[in-house]
Design a protein around this motif. Sequence first.
Motif, short mmCIF file in Angstrom:
data_model
loop_
_atom_site.label_atom_id
_atom_site.label_comp_id
_atom_site.label_asym_id
_atom_site.label_seq_id
_atom_site.Cartn_x
_atom_site.Cartn_y
_atom_site.Cartn_z
N SER A 450 3.94 -18.59 34.11
CA SER A 450 2.54 -19.04 34.20
C SER A 450 2.20 -20.04 33.11
O SER A 450 1.06 -20.48 33.02
N TRP A 451 3.19 -20.39 32.30
CA TRP A 451 2.93 -21.36 31.23
C TRP A 451 2.61 -22.74 31.80
O TRP A 451 3.18 -23.16 32.81
N HIS A 452 1.70 -23.46 31.09
CA HIS A 452 1.43 -24.86 31.37
C HIS A 452 1.43 -25.61 30.04
O HIS A 452 0.41 -26.14 29.60
N PRO A 453 2.57 -25.69 29.39
CA PRO A 453 2.63 -26.32 28.06
C PRO A 453 2.48 -27.84 28.15
O PRO A 453 2.73 -28.45 29.19
N THR A 454 2.11 -28.43 27.03
CA THR A 454 2.02 -29.88 26.92
C THR A 454 3.12 -30.37 25.98
O THR A 454 3.27 -29.84 24.87
N THR A 455 3.85 -31.35 26.41
CA THR A 455 4.93 -31.87 25.58
C THR A 455 4.36 -32.60 24.36
O THR A 455 3.27 -33.15 24.40
N GLN A 456 5.14 -32.60 23.29
CA GLN A 456 4.72 -33.31 22.08
C GLN A 456 4.95 -34.81 22.25
O GLN A 456 5.57 -35.26 23.21
N GLY A 457 4.47 -35.58 21.27
CA GLY A 457 4.65 -37.01 21.32
C GLY A 457 6.10 -37.43 21.33
O GLY A 457 6.46 -38.48 21.87
N ASP A 458 6.96 -36.59 20.73
CA ASP A 458 8.40 -36.87 20.73
C ASP A 458 9.11 -36.26 21.93
O ASP A 458 10.34 -36.18 21.96
N LYS A 459 8.34 -35.75 22.91
CA LYS A 459 8.83 -35.23 24.19
C LYS A 459 9.41 -33.82 24.11
O LYS A 459 9.91 -33.31 25.11
N TRP A 460 9.32 -33.17 22.94
CA TRP A 460 9.82 -31.80 22.82
C TRP A 460 8.75 -30.81 23.30
O TRP A 460 7.55 -31.06 23.19
N VAL A 461 9.22 -29.69 23.84
CA VAL A 461 8.33 -28.66 24.33
C VAL A 461 9.09 -27.34 24.41
O VAL A 461 10.33 -27.34 24.55
N LYS A 462 8.37 -26.25 24.34
CA LYS A 462 9.00 -24.93 24.52
C LYS A 462 8.80 -24.49 25.97
O LYS A 462 7.68 -24.53 26.50
N ILE A 463 9.91 -24.08 26.62
CA ILE A 463 9.84 -23.54 27.97
C ILE A 463 10.43 -22.14 27.97
O ILE A 463 11.05 -21.71 26.99
N GLN A 464 10.27 -21.43 29.08
CA GLN A 464 10.75 -20.05 29.16
C GLN A 464 11.39 -19.79 30.51
O GLN A 464 11.21 -20.55 31.47
N CYS A 465 12.13 -18.68 30.58
CA CYS A 465 12.75 -18.27 31.84
C CYS A 465 12.83 -16.75 31.89
O CYS A 465 13.16 -16.09 30.89
N ALA A 466 12.52 -16.20 33.04
CA ALA A 466 12.54 -14.76 33.25
C ALA A 466 13.97 -14.22 33.24
O ALA A 466 14.93 -14.97 33.42
N PRO A 467 14.13 -12.92 33.06
CA PRO A 467 15.48 -12.33 33.07
C PRO A 467 16.17 -12.53 34.41
O PRO A 467 15.55 -12.44 35.48
N LYS A 468 17.47 -12.84 34.35
CA LYS A 468 18.31 -12.97 35.55
C LYS A 468 17.63 -13.86 36.60
O LYS A 468 17.53 -13.51 37.76
N SER A 469 17.20 -15.01 36.15
CA SER A 469 16.42 -15.88 37.03
C SER A 469 16.58 -17.33 36.62
O SER A 469 17.51 -17.69 35.88
N TYR A 470 15.67 -18.15 37.07
CA TYR A 470 15.67 -19.57 36.77
C TYR A 470 14.24 -20.07 36.83
O TYR A 470 13.38 -19.48 37.50
N SER A 471 13.96 -21.14 36.11
CA SER A 471 12.68 -21.84 36.20
C SER A 471 12.98 -23.33 36.28
O SER A 471 14.03 -23.79 35.82
N VAL A 472 12.07 -24.07 36.89
CA VAL A 472 12.24 -25.52 37.06
C VAL A 472 10.94 -26.20 36.65
O VAL A 472 9.90 -25.98 37.27
N TRP A 473 11.02 -27.05 35.64
CA TRP A 473 9.86 -27.63 35.01
C TRP A 473 9.75 -29.12 35.31
O TRP A 473 10.74 -29.84 35.30
N SER A 474 8.53 -29.57 35.57
CA SER A 474 8.27 -30.99 35.75
C SER A 474 6.78 -31.23 35.48
O SER A 474 6.02 -30.28 35.21
N LEU A 475 6.36 -32.48 35.57
CA LEU A 475 4.97 -32.82 35.30
C LEU A 475 4.05 -32.05 36.24
O LEU A 475 4.32 -31.91 37.43
N ASN A 476 2.94 -31.59 35.70
CA ASN A 476 1.95 -30.84 36.48
C ASN A 476 1.11 -31.82 37.29
O ASN A 476 -0.02 -32.15 36.94
N GLN A 477 1.69 -32.27 38.39
CA GLN A 477 1.00 -33.25 39.26
C GLN A 477 1.47 -33.08 40.68
O GLN A 477 2.43 -32.39 40.96
#
Length: 477
Positions: A450-477
């Motif tokens: 349920s995270w909606h993090p914002t990337t930093q100016g240097d493009k770094w960001v913290k993401i997460q993933c559930a146990p025994k699973s996968y997540s796929v991140w991209s721009l919220n658009q």
Amino acid sequence: MKKTRLWASLLALAFVGSCQNNDEIMDASAKQLEVHDKIVNVTHDGRPFSTGNSTSVNGKFVSGPGGGVMMQGFYWDVPAGGNWWNTVNSKLTDWSNAGISAVWLPPASKAQNGAYSMGYDPTDYYDFGNYNQNGSVETRFGSKAELEALITKAHAENMQVYADIVINHNSGGQSQANPFTGTNTWTDFSGVASGKFQRTYNDFYKNSYGNNDEGAFGGFPDLCHANPYVKSWLWEREDSVGKYYKNVMKFDGWRFDYVKGFGPWVVNTWNSNIGGFSVGELWDSNVNTLEWWANNANSSVFDFAAYYKMDEAFDNGNLNALNDDMMWKRNPYKAVTFVANHDTDVIYNKMPAYAYILTHEGYPTIFYRDYEEWLNKERLNNLIWIHNNKATGTTSILYTDNDEYIARRNGYNGNPGLVVYINSSSNWQERWIQTNWSNQQIKDFTGSSSWHPTTQGDKWVKIQCAPKSYSVWSLNQ
């Protein structure tokens, strides 16, 4: 080709005629028959995932930035009785809606075992279930008219149809005296019902052209591609096998069976004469061999190197194996990736494997039984949507250890790409990673986080993933 069951059955004839949310952690390593029924539908517009319902007005496949996905439209020993073409036909609209761009069909012509054959023992290349031959009129899959209706429907859905082509060997010929062996051989195909591509002993090894080519299979008569008569009937004549499949039956491409049995020049020449998409079944985990064959055949090849590395990674607790060389890394435009097929089904933990091939480069294939019977269709549709809409650009591996794998698709032509995070551990994991995006809000398009993090100016960001699973991140658009 089924290297075990087919051979055994024909020898018996004696050659006689994840998406989890924070509250619902699903076990992605469950075996095939387990159904994951706790799926959160976050939206119905394709973001973060498609549910299999049509998201377009006409319900037809429309190519997205990431391309399309192939469906293997059969499995070993599909129900006999001549209804398989109708079964596949009935699913095409749903597959198209989900983002499937092409369907690969089993060998369509009449084979030695008639109505019981899976088609890998071909007798008459021009009998699609319209001649009374080998004990039946219809093939195991149905009639010629039903096959034509399937292909017409697929094209109406903007999908391509790929034919499984078996040209290494034949079966079902009559016995004849063979001067090159000094024995009788089952090489007399002069009585095929279609009257086309009649063959005798000199069209098979050993013959006046030599004793053998690259390989034989299962004791079947080994077709001699060096014979000008054979070449003419396979791809040169206006009514050749290849041109008949393409121009009359309207197939769009080819899956070549057992290409270890003949030189890559055969597929190269076929492609030059016939055209269309092609992929070869070169069952070899050596990526150098796969690349060599694909380049010399001018064809795609199934990425068996990736297949066995995924087994090591997802079934044997070593995600570092995904750092190893694979065909899609050598040439993604000639790599067809897969998790299972009618011949081999060794990967136990399939959902992360599908998350891998549907977010990475190459042309991904979905196995019929995984999609229709064994895995959760909504989760697969989610990954198909992600592939077609977000999986663009080159790939950069950002982090690996035994339990975690993170890779970035770098985007292309204005499409932002994605970051995929696979976690095989029993705990939630978090990582700082560098994205493609500066000062942009991102989200997990699987709906797991349920995270909606914002990337930093240097493009770094913290993401997460559930146990025994996968997540796929991209721009919220």
